[in-house]
Design a protein around this motif. Structure first.
Motif, short mmCIF file in Angstrom:
data_model
loop_
_atom_site.label_atom_id
_atom_site.label_comp_id
_atom_site.label_asym_id
_atom_site.label_seq_id
_atom_site.Cartn_x
_atom_site.Cartn_y
_atom_site.Cartn_z
N GLY A 1 0.79 -1.23 0.00
CA GLY A 1 0.00 0.00 0.00
C GLY A 1 0.82 1.28 0.00
N ILE A 2 1.69 1.42 0.99
CA ILE A 2 2.51 2.64 1.00
C ILE A 2 3.91 2.38 0.45
N THR B 1 10.95 -8.97 -0.78
CA THR B 1 9.57 -9.39 -1.04
C THR B 1 9.46 -10.88 -0.79
N ARG B 2 8.26 -11.31 -0.43
CA ARG B 2 8.10 -12.75 -0.23
C ARG B 2 8.22 -13.47 -1.57
N SER C 1 5.48 -13.26 -3.99
CA SER C 1 5.11 -11.94 -4.52
C SER C 1 6.09 -11.44 -5.57
N GLY D 1 -1.34 10.93 9.91
CA GLY D 1 -2.80 10.95 9.88
C GLY D 1 -3.32 9.88 8.93
N TRP E 1 -4.62 8.22 5.43
CA TRP E 1 -4.16 8.37 4.04
C TRP E 1 -5.33 8.90 3.20
N1 LIG Z 1 -2.66 6.14 7.90
C1 LIG Z 1 -3.46 5.30 7.31
O1 LIG Z 1 -4.57 5.67 6.87
C2 LIG Z 1 -3.03 3.87 7.12
C3 LIG Z 1 -3.85 2.99 6.38
C4 LIG Z 1 -3.42 1.67 6.21
C5 LIG Z 1 -2.23 1.23 6.77
N2 LIG Z 1 -1.46 2.10 7.49
C6 LIG Z 1 -0.18 1.63 8.08
O2 LIG Z 1 0.81 1.51 7.05
C7 LIG Z 1 1.64 0.37 7.25
C8 LIG Z 1 1.69 -0.47 5.97
O3 LIG Z 1 0.37 -0.78 5.61
P1 LIG Z 1 -0.03 -1.12 4.09
O4 LIG Z 1 -1.51 -0.94 3.99
O5 LIG Z 1 0.87 -0.38 3.15
O6 LIG Z 1 0.32 -2.66 4.04
P2 LIG Z 1 -0.17 -3.75 2.97
O7 LIG Z 1 -0.33 -3.11 1.64
O8 LIG Z 1 -1.33 -4.49 3.53
O9 LIG Z 1 1.06 -4.76 2.98
C9 LIG Z 1 2.36 -4.28 2.66
C10 LIG Z 1 3.25 -5.43 2.27
O10 LIG Z 1 3.56 -6.23 3.41
C11 LIG Z 1 3.94 -7.51 2.93
N3 LIG Z 1 3.17 -8.52 3.67
C12 LIG Z 1 1.85 -8.63 3.78
N4 LIG Z 1 1.52 -9.71 4.54
C13 LIG Z 1 2.68 -10.27 4.89
C14 LIG Z 1 3.00 -11.41 5.66
N5 LIG Z 1 2.06 -12.16 6.24
N6 LIG Z 1 4.31 -11.70 5.82
C15 LIG Z 1 5.25 -10.93 5.26
N7 LIG Z 1 5.00 -9.83 4.51
C16 LIG Z 1 3.73 -9.52 4.33
C17 LIG Z 1 3.58 -7.60 1.45
O11 LIG Z 1 4.76 -7.39 0.69
P3 LIG Z 1 5.33 -8.54 -0.29
O12 LIG Z 1 4.12 -9.21 -0.88
O13 LIG Z 1 6.15 -7.77 -1.26
O14 LIG Z 1 6.13 -9.46 0.56
C18 LIG Z 1 2.63 -6.42 1.30
O15 LIG Z 1 2.58 -5.91 0.00
C19 LIG Z 1 1.07 -0.34 8.47
O16 LIG Z 1 1.88 0.02 9.58
C20 LIG Z 1 -0.31 0.24 8.66
O17 LIG Z 1 -0.68 0.32 10.02
C21 LIG Z 1 -1.83 3.40 7.67
#
Ligand SMILES: NC(=O)c1ccc[n+]([C@@H]2O[C@H](COP(=O)([O-])OP(=O)(O)OC[C@H]3O[C@@H](n4cnc5c(N)ncnc54)[C@H](OP(=O)(O)O)[C@@H]3O)[C@@H](O)[C@H]2O)c1
Length: 293
Positions: free
Chosen positions: A14-15, A39-40, A43, A148, A150
């Motif tokens: 996501g980010i 990356t896993r 992926s 804050g 996103w």
């Molecule tokens: N401020 C906001 O509004 C907001 C919203 C959402 C999230 N966040 C925060 O941002 C951070 C990242 O969130 P995101 O939404 O970007 O994450 P995401 O897209 O759900 O996941 C990011 C990456 O983590 C890896 N991943 C996922 N599951 C995994 C597992 N079981 N084991 C190992 N790797 C795994 C994958 O990478 P690979 O497939 O490449 O391995 C995935 O693409 C978190 O700390 C979250 O709390 C903030």
């Protein structure tokens, strides 16, 4: 300048994708030498990673259970940025350990959120604290970034939009409180540009064990949704949930993400204060309304 030249990022999601794009821009500009993406294995074939590889990033497929393989992949890296999903917190711990073993100089834990949100979700907050303690114990400095909600994600087609009842595509949204309290939001691309700027341009002493908060936009739900209606000509069906109603919902289910988010902004706790935006002169984040159509 930090002098950091070799960056690794774990979790291109996501980010993470936005952070990689910023790192690639910095590489093209000559301020970054190497970008390693962990990356896993499952992926590694994704199109977006192929695109990053052709732009100069090194894609390393890893089995996070194999700590020596992660340590090896991180050899020579200055900064490790975690953008790993919150649900995979244990994996982030393993990456932190491998980063310390590989001799990284700085670690960026996955956070990128709203401080008040972590406070409400006690388990989440405790796990983040344990990671920071572990990093200190391993003598691996960290830097935290908050931003804050996103703005390009929370109202649109993402897993969070329906969870928070703010998914505008359905035409039905729920506002916590009376919608008059301001809250902070930042688009992921803007969080990424600030983060990469800070990691390159700030001196090391301003990065180690520091915490920065950025705010792309500050608005209220009422302002935002009326701006949306004016911009699109679409009428939203808005439900207002009172603060006491939200508190009852949270008491019944302490993991009710929608009620927690709504309660935070309804009670005025959704504001990043004070923002550190001035650290990046010329940072020009997009307003939230730009993402709503
Ligand atoms: N401020 C906001 O509004 C907001 C919203 C959402 C999230 N966040 C925060 O941002 C951070 C990242 O969130 P995101 O939404 O970007 O994450 P995401 O897209 O759900 O996941 C990011 C990456 O983590 C890896 N991943 C996922 N599951 C995994 C597992 N079981 N084991 C190992 N790797 C795994 C994958 O990478 P690979 O497939 O490449 O391995 C995935 O693409 C978190 O700390 C979250 O709390 C903030």
């Amino acid at each position: 300048m930090s002098g950091f030249k070799h960056f690794a990022l774990a979790g291109a999601g996501g980010i993470g994708i936005f952070v990689i794009e910023e790192l690639l821009k910095a590489k093209a500009a000559g301020t970054v030498d190497r970008i390693t993406i962990l990356t896993r294995t499952g992926s590694a074939g994704r199109e977006v990673l192929k695109k990053f590889a052709s732009a100069g990033a090194i894609i390393t497929a890893v089995d996070y259970a194999d700590s020596s393989a992660i340590t090896q992949a991180l050899a020579g890296v200055d900064v490790v940025i975690s953008t790993i999903a919150g649900v995979a917190f244990e994996v982030e711990m393993l990456v932190a350990e491998a980063s310390a073993a590989a001799g990284a100089k700085l670690f960026v834990p996955a956070y990128y959120g709203l401080p008040a949100f972590g406070e409400k979700l006690k388990g989440w907050s405790a796990s983040r604290q344990s990671l920071r303690e572990k990093l200190r114990a391993m003598d691996l400095p960290y830097v935290l970034f908050s931003c804050g909600l996103w703005s390009d994600f929370i109202f649109t087609d993402s897993v969070w939009a329906p969870l928070t009842n703010l998914e505008i595509a359905t035409g039905k949204v729920t506002i916590g409180g009376d919608g008059t309290q301001p809250f902070s939001m930042t688009a992921r691309a803007d969080v990424a540009s600030f983060l990469v700027y800070a990691l390159i341009q700030l001196p090391v002493a301003k990065l180690e064990y520091q915490s920065y908060q950025v705010e792309g936009d500050r608005t209220t739900c009422n302002e935002l949704f009326s701006a949306y209606e004016e911009k699109t000509g679409k009428k939203l069906e808005i439900t207002y949930r009172s603060i006491s109603e939200l508190e009852t919902a949270i008491a019944a289910n302490p993991s009710d993400i929608g009620a927690i988010v709504q309660h935070i902004y309804a009670t005025g706790k959704g504001v990043i204060e004070p923002p550190d935006n001035a650290l990046y002169p010329g940072w020009n984040p997009k307003p939230t309304i730009d993402f709503l159509d």
